[in-house]
Design a protein around this motif. Sequence first.
Motif, mmCIF file in Angstrom:
data_model
loop_
_atom_site.group_PDB
_atom_site.id
_atom_site.type_symbol
_atom_site.label_atom_id
_atom_site.label_comp_id
_atom_site.label_asym_id
_atom_site.label_seq_id
_atom_site.Cartn_x
_atom_site.Cartn_y
_atom_site.Cartn_z
ATOM 1 N N VAL A 23 0.792 -1.079 0.149
ATOM 2 C CA VAL A 23 0.234 -0.086 0.007
ATOM 3 C C VAL A 23 0.918 1.226 -0.058
ATOM 4 O O VAL A 23 0.329 2.382 -0.321
ATOM 5 N N SER B 168 -0.380 5.060 -1.353
ATOM 6 C CA SER B 168 -0.649 5.853 -0.449
ATOM 7 C C SER B 168 0.319 7.199 -0.469
ATOM 8 O O SER B 168 -0.127 8.230 -0.425
ATOM 9 N N GLY C 84 -10.196 -1.085 -0.930
ATOM 10 C CA GLY C 84 -9.190 -0.419 -1.631
ATOM 11 C C GLY C 84 -9.351 0.879 -2.055
ATOM 12 O O GLY C 84 -8.994 2.125 -1.958
#
Length: 534
Positions: A226, A230, A249
């Motif tokens: 992630v 991010s 998600g």
Amino acid sequence: MSTEGIEALTGANLVADRERAEGARFRGPDPRTGGEGPLAVAEATSGEVADAVAAAVEAAPVLAAWTPQRRAEVLRGLADALDADGEAIIAVADIETALGRARLSTELARTSNQLRLFADVVAEGRYLEATIDAPNPDVVPPRPDLRRQLVPLGPVAVFGASNFPLAFSVPGGDTASALAAGCPVVAKAHPSHPATCERTARALRAALTDAGAPPGSLSMVHGQGVEVGSALVEAPGIAAVGFTGSRAGGRALHDLAAQRDVPIPVYAEMSSLNPVFVTDGALAARGEEIADGFLQSMTMGTGQFCTKPGVLVLPDSAEGASFAERVAEQAGAHAGGPLLNGRIASALAEQLARTRAIDGVEVLAAGEVTERDGFAARPTVLRVPAERFLAEPDLAAEHFGPMAVLVTASPSEQITVAASLEGQLTATVHTEEDEADKITELVEELTRMAGRVVCNGYPTGVAVTHAMHHGGPYPATTNPLHTSVGSTAIRRFLRPVAYQTAPQALLPPALRDENPLDLPRLLDGAWTTAPVER
């Protein structure tokens, strides 16, 4: 393992005009064997992500200043580049996804045709919504000279989807929409098909370079976890996000974007059950045909379409029982197909184990999910009365794979089931001409909860047209006002600006009196290409 089309790839992150590979390497999955994919790619570092965004910020004003005609030419060049490299792109995508060359050939044609459609829309110019209201001192309050048009938002972060490596990934609808709007793109490659992402990104970047676009017009970064995604969403230079994938998600990206010092829109297309309702009349007239079509739609792409019909509501009758038997028979004879990765396979297996164990659920076809020696699944079909369906939220949850629930219901229960459902991408009803008056309330419920209402058809297959709407109320999407497919998808990455009593020299060309771009404009409420008469 075949490596056709992969030999020239490096697994690097494509950052502006450079290839960078500073992070640790990882490989995507091989869905046919359960092992690793053919290309080791480099996880993007925070510095690589930051540099990709910085290059996009630098490119943004250049792309925004292009005329619609030049932008249209570039879009057509992108389409031509994908077609020219089509054989290699399809070969790589098939190695990584096991979706088959026939399916991928269709998907590539859809992707390049979408770029050409957007080119036509941009060249025509109406998408700018150029609007001019002449001053009128005699109205109350007096009206000044007002001129309004849409302008690009700025750099867009695009997240590729696992299930459509071409149509909803690096070269797909979000990238096409953003570039059509005049926005640079930083694409996050999907870890399930990183080589396909690189191959298509290289084709697009070469075409952009040939067209004289700045280096930051399209960058692509790899990321397995992630962190990279991010970092992209949190980067101050990113102005919007396009995402196709799971509810978890999409919601995570939406919440992250909302927590920024300057929140930005996230256009996430997420989960959908895509319910199908069958009336008594339709069942009597063509029950077998509907059953066969439903099973085909439910198993298309091994059930890994966002528009896969996951529940079918049918009359609680002898005809309904015969319908269920036919669906079960067809499902039992179906060979199944590949799932895209181990995460999808394990999630589906765990979810099916819970769903099958619910009291009152009858297993009509017990499909298998393979998690080793290749990821694959055969169709699962369950049957449950409406009362139990309404009482068990797990039955109304999307199962990403070839699984469907048949719900037996009375006419009034059909409406109750429809009213209980969350927001959906699509809702379908099979009915006969003489039943229109009987299903008005049902169709009203379907309209309330879905972005597209299908009559006497199936939701899989999303046409790239002007009238298409691929979206819907949450949790189908994070923004029900917009579509991710069709010509109006461009609108997501534009914002309006109004100019009041501005001198001609300060106005954008589309709003100047002489209309130098020869675009259609809404002049005092009427569309015209004529100049403004003073």
